[in-house]
Design a protein around this motif. Structure first.
Motif, short mmCIF file in Angstrom:
data_model
loop_
_atom_site.label_atom_id
_atom_site.label_comp_id
_atom_site.label_asym_id
_atom_site.label_seq_id
_atom_site.Cartn_x
_atom_site.Cartn_y
_atom_site.Cartn_z
N UNK A 113 0.83 -1.20 0.00
CA UNK A 113 0.00 0.00 0.00
C UNK A 113 0.87 1.26 0.00
N UNK A 114 2.02 1.19 0.64
CA UNK A 114 2.95 2.32 0.61
C UNK A 114 3.47 2.54 -0.81
N UNK A 115 3.85 1.44 -1.47
CA UNK A 115 4.35 1.54 -2.84
C UNK A 115 3.28 2.09 -3.77
N UNK A 116 2.05 1.64 -3.61
CA UNK A 116 0.96 2.13 -4.45
C UNK A 116 0.72 3.61 -4.23
N UNK A 163 7.63 1.06 -7.82
CA UNK A 163 7.75 -0.40 -7.80
C UNK A 163 7.97 -0.88 -6.36
N UNK A 164 7.49 -2.10 -6.09
CA UNK A 164 7.63 -2.65 -4.74
C UNK A 164 9.09 -2.81 -4.34
N UNK A 165 9.94 -3.20 -5.29
CA UNK A 165 11.36 -3.40 -4.97
C UNK A 165 12.02 -2.08 -4.60
N UNK A 166 11.69 -1.01 -5.31
CA UNK A 166 12.24 0.30 -4.98
C UNK A 166 11.75 0.78 -3.63
#
Length: 465
Positions: A262-265, A270-273
């Motif tokens: 949810x933070x990435x969104x 990207x989730x990895x970043x």
């Protein structure tokens, strides 16, 4: 004014008294008072103090050479000091000075030196190995880059691994020391000041306990010309390469996002970043990674803002920026004060945890506490999410202490105790103890229950000093 740090000073004193070679690694977040601590300890002691700078290796070698000359010949030799050929020869000179007398040698901001000369870890290692058995040098390596100090100095793969004789992690002040720092404040105002500053000495110095909390917020946090107004941006720029991205991550968490996806969104990344940004913020002590107490469940991992100053700043400053920039910071301060009790909820939980640990092993607690944390999870009966502020365990894993912390203007009562009992059953303890903490005391009903029930303890904030 110098406050606290008794344990750290005692640890340094023990190393000084050994009269043997010592290598002490002192590290901690920026503004936490590492240099002040070391300077306090070294008062009236022979010291070579070298503060590395964010510059080239040659500039740092020049500065180190001057520091050595300042010790040897006094201030008149500072500007004209000859520069050593290399760091190796400079270190040899330092060890030679400590061959027959006790000398402290401090390298402050050590990560800057290591960045300027990537061989310095190995150079130090070889110098220590050559001289440690016949030297009276007390070397102190000090740094603010938490990840660097923990991995490149204290880590197993570091050339310096095994050469240190002690390490001191300098933490922010707890509430008890903040209380000493602001003696004119009431307990309640001191607790709010602790929340506003996260107990960081440099931030505490910006507050004035001769004026109200509201006026401190107005003039020392919300005023565009004050030190703390731009501190989050300045700190991120100082520590990180992409401050805008990190700012977005912190803002997302402050706005309610707690899980990595949810933070990435929320940050459109990207989730990895996002995972990299979160890891670096954890290293800086700004963000904390949590799982429910007693559980090792990665899918339940959440992220919270650990630094309460950042938590305050990101909660209130962006939302009031238009008022502040248009010259209406007074109105912004009034808006803050209307919800300051809500902000203090998590701060009070932290204060209660500190109180529990400080009283561990005493009659104030039902057993010797070995672990403590926050718990949250689903209630299968009501299908709702429940949370317990503090859960603590000891030698018997099924004997648990459950705590509820209330920062409210009305006394706590039986309802809070019964809610805590019901939530505690979700963890299936064999033996339960309960502790209620309250800013405003307790009503007569819960006081009577606690007097009859030996498993219930009431702790009034007024009695927590």
């Amino acid at each position: 004014m110098f406050v606290g740090r008794d344990k750290e000073l005692s640890a340094l004193e023990r190393r000084w008294s050994s009269q043997q070679f010592e290598c002490v690694v002192a590290y901690g977040r920026r503004r936490v008072g590492k240099t002040t601590l070391i300077n306090r300890f070294l008062e009236d002691r022979p010291t070579i103090f070298f503060s590395a700078i964010e510059s080239s290796a040659s500039k740092n070698l020049e500065s180190l050479s001057r520091s050595i000359a300042l010790y040897e010949k006094g201030s008149e030799a500072f500007e004209t000091a000859p520069v050593y050929r290399s760091f190796e020869s400079a270190l040899e000179a330092v060890f030679a000075l400590a061959a027959k007398q006790r000398i402290a040698f401090v390298i402050d901001e050590y990560p800057y030196l290591a960045k300027a000369d990537r061989t310095i870890n190995s150079v130090l290692q070889h110098a220590i190995d050559r001289h440690k058995d016949d030297s009276q040098l007390m070397m102190v390596l000090c740094g603010s880059s938490m990840s660097f100090m923990e991995r490149q100095v204290l880590g197993y793969e570091s050339p310096l691994y095994g050469r240190r004789t002690a390490q001191i992690k300098v933490e922010p002040f707890g509430y008890a020391d903040v209380r000493k720092f602001l003696p004119r404040y009431s307990n309640e105002d001191a607790a709010i000041a602790y929340g506003l500053t996260d107990g960081i000495p440099q931030y505490l110095r910006q507050l004035d306990d001769g004026i109200s909390i509201r006026d401190n917020i107005r003039w020392n946090i919300l005023d565009p010309s004050c030190y703390l107004f731009e501190e989050p941006d300045n700190l991120l720029k100082q520590e990180l390469r992409s401050p805008a991205e990190y700012n977005a991550v912190i803002q997302a968490i402050a706005s309610g996002a707690s899980r990595s996806n949810t933070i990435a969104t929320a940050c459109h990344m990207e989730s990895s970043s996002c995972a990299t940004y979160l890891r670096n913020l954890i290293d800086l002590g700004i963000v904390r990674k949590e799982t429910p107490f007693g559980e090792d469940a990665p899918r339940k991992t959440i992220y919270r803002i650990e630094n309460s100053f950042f938590r305050f700043w990101y909660r209130y400053v962006p939302n009031n920026m238009s008022l502040i920039q248009s010259g209406h910071a007074d109105l912004a301060a009034d808006r803050v004060m209307r919800t300051i009790s809500d902000f203090m909820g998590q701060v009070f939980e932290d204060i209660c945890v500190q109180w529990i640990w400080s009283h561990n092993g005493t009659e104030a607690l039902p057993f010797l506490m070995l672990d403590a944390g926050r718990w949250w999870g689903a209630n299968p009966t009501t299908r709702s999410q429940e949370e317990i502020d503090i859960v603590a365990s000891g030698e018997k894993p099924k004997t648990l202490l459950f705590c509820e912390c209330k920062w409210r203007s009305v006394p706590s009562g039986l309802q809070q105790l019964e809610v805590l009992r019901n939530r505690a059953r979700l963890l299936h303890p064999e033996t339960s103890h309960y502790m209620l903490f309250s800013k405003s005391g307790f009503d007569e009903h819960v006081a009577a229950r606690a007097a009859q029930d030996g498993t219930v303890t009431l702790v009034d904030f007024a009695d927590m000093d």
